[in-house]
Design an enzyme around this catalytic site. Sequence first.
Site, PDB file in Angstrom:
ATOM      1  CB  CYS A 175     -23.940  46.603 -28.086  1.00 61.12           C
ATOM      2  SG  CYS A 175     -24.601  46.016 -26.510  1.00 61.12           S
ATOM      3  CD  GLU A 193     -25.120  49.722 -26.605  1.00 56.67           C
ATOM      4  OE1 GLU A 193     -25.360  49.136 -25.519  1.00 56.67           O
ATOM      5  OE2 GLU A 193     -24.113  50.417 -26.783  1.00 56.67           O
ATOM      6  CB  CYS A 233     -19.643  46.178 -25.692  1.00 56.55           C
ATOM      7  SG  CYS A 233     -21.198  45.253 -25.736  1.00 56.55           S
ATOM      8  CG  ASN A 264     -26.297  50.453 -18.141  1.00 59.75           C
ATOM      9  OD1 ASN A 264     -26.866  51.529 -17.950  1.00 59.75           O
ATOM     10  ND2 ASN A 264     -25.135  50.169 -17.583  1.00 59.75           N
ATOM     11  CB  VAL A 265     -31.650  46.906 -17.226  1.00 63.00           C
ATOM     12  CG1 VAL A 265     -32.448  46.375 -16.042  1.00 63.00           C
ATOM     13  CG2 VAL A 265     -32.385  48.083 -17.877  1.00 63.00           C
ATOM     14  CD  GLU A 266     -24.707  47.300 -14.059  1.00 65.33           C
ATOM     15  OE1 GLU A 266     -24.620  47.333 -12.814  1.00 65.33           O
ATOM     16  OE2 GLU A 266     -23.824  47.745 -14.825  1.00 65.33           O
ATOM     17  CB  CYS A 317     -25.593  46.495 -23.311  1.00 65.58           C
ATOM     18  SG  CYS A 317     -23.972  45.863 -22.840  1.00 65.58           S
TER      19      CYS A 317
HETATM   20  N1  THU Z   1     -22.617  48.773 -21.265  1.00 71.33           N
HETATM   21  C1  THU Z   1     -23.633  49.148 -22.105  1.00 71.33           C
HETATM   22  O1  THU Z   1     -24.765  49.374 -21.669  1.00 71.33           O
HETATM   23  N2  THU Z   1     -23.353  49.261 -23.427  1.00 71.33           N
HETATM   24  C2  THU Z   1     -22.120  49.084 -23.975  1.00 71.33           C
HETATM   25  O2  THU Z   1     -21.994  49.086 -25.182  1.00 71.33           O
HETATM   26  C3  THU Z   1     -20.956  48.928 -23.082  1.00 71.33           C
HETATM   27  C4  THU Z   1     -21.272  48.479 -21.712  1.00 71.33           C
HETATM   28  C5  THU Z   1     -22.930  48.594 -19.835  1.00 71.33           C
HETATM   29  C6  THU Z   1     -22.958  47.166 -19.399  1.00 71.33           C
HETATM   30  C7  THU Z   1     -22.749  47.311 -17.895  1.00 71.33           C
HETATM   31  O3  THU Z   1     -24.001  47.521 -17.292  1.00 71.33           O
HETATM   32  C8  THU Z   1     -21.916  48.564 -17.769  1.00 71.33           C
HETATM   33  O4  THU Z   1     -21.969  49.224 -19.031  1.00 71.33           O
HETATM   34  C9  THU Z   1     -20.448  48.310 -17.425  1.00 71.33           C
HETATM   35  O5  THU Z   1     -19.885  47.415 -18.312  1.00 71.33           O
END
Ligand code: THU
Length: 132
Positions: free
Chosen positions: A92, A58, A89, A45-47, A56
Site C-alpha cells: 500500500c 488503501e 503495509c 478494507n474489503v476482504e 486493503c
Molecule cells: N490492511 C489494510 O487494509 N491496510 C494495510 O495497510 C494493512 C492491512 C488490512 C488487510 C486485511 O484485511 C487486514 O488488514 C488484516 O491484514
Amino acid sequence: MAEPDFDALTQAARQAMAAAYAPYSGYPVGAAALTDGGRVITGCNVENASYGVGLCAECALVGQLQLTGGGRIVAFACVNGAGETIMPCGRCRQLLHEFAAPGFRILTPLGVRDWEQVLPQAFGPADLEAPQ
Ligand code: THU
C-alpha cells in the site's frame, strides 16, 4: 507550509474503518487522505472468502481518489479497529506513492513523518521515463 490537520484525517479514517468488511481477519482498517485540491478521501478494507484477494483500505482509497476527481495526496492517516494509528503495509505504500504530492506527510505511530522516511528510494513513475 502549515501541517495538515491530522486529527481531522484520523477522524475520517475512523469513520471509514466503521464501514470495513473484515469478517476473516477481524481486523478492520480505515484510511483517509487529504488531496492537493483540498478533498478528504477515504477507504476501508474489503476482504473475501478467497482470502488472498482481499483489498486493503488503501486500495479503496486510491480508487476513490480517481473516482472523485483525481489529484495528489498531501497527507495520509490510517487506523485499526481500535481507532489507533497504524502503518500502511508495503504494497500500500507503493500504491500511495503513485499519487504522492511533493511534501507528502504521513501520520505514523511514532508521529508525523515525511513520505520519503517511510518509503525511501521508492520506485515510481519517474523511473519509467528513464532511458532503458
Ligand atoms: N490492511 C489494510 O487494509 N491496510 C494495510 O495497510 C494493512 C492491512 C488490512 C488487510 C486485511 O484485511 C487486514 O488488514 C488484516 O491484514
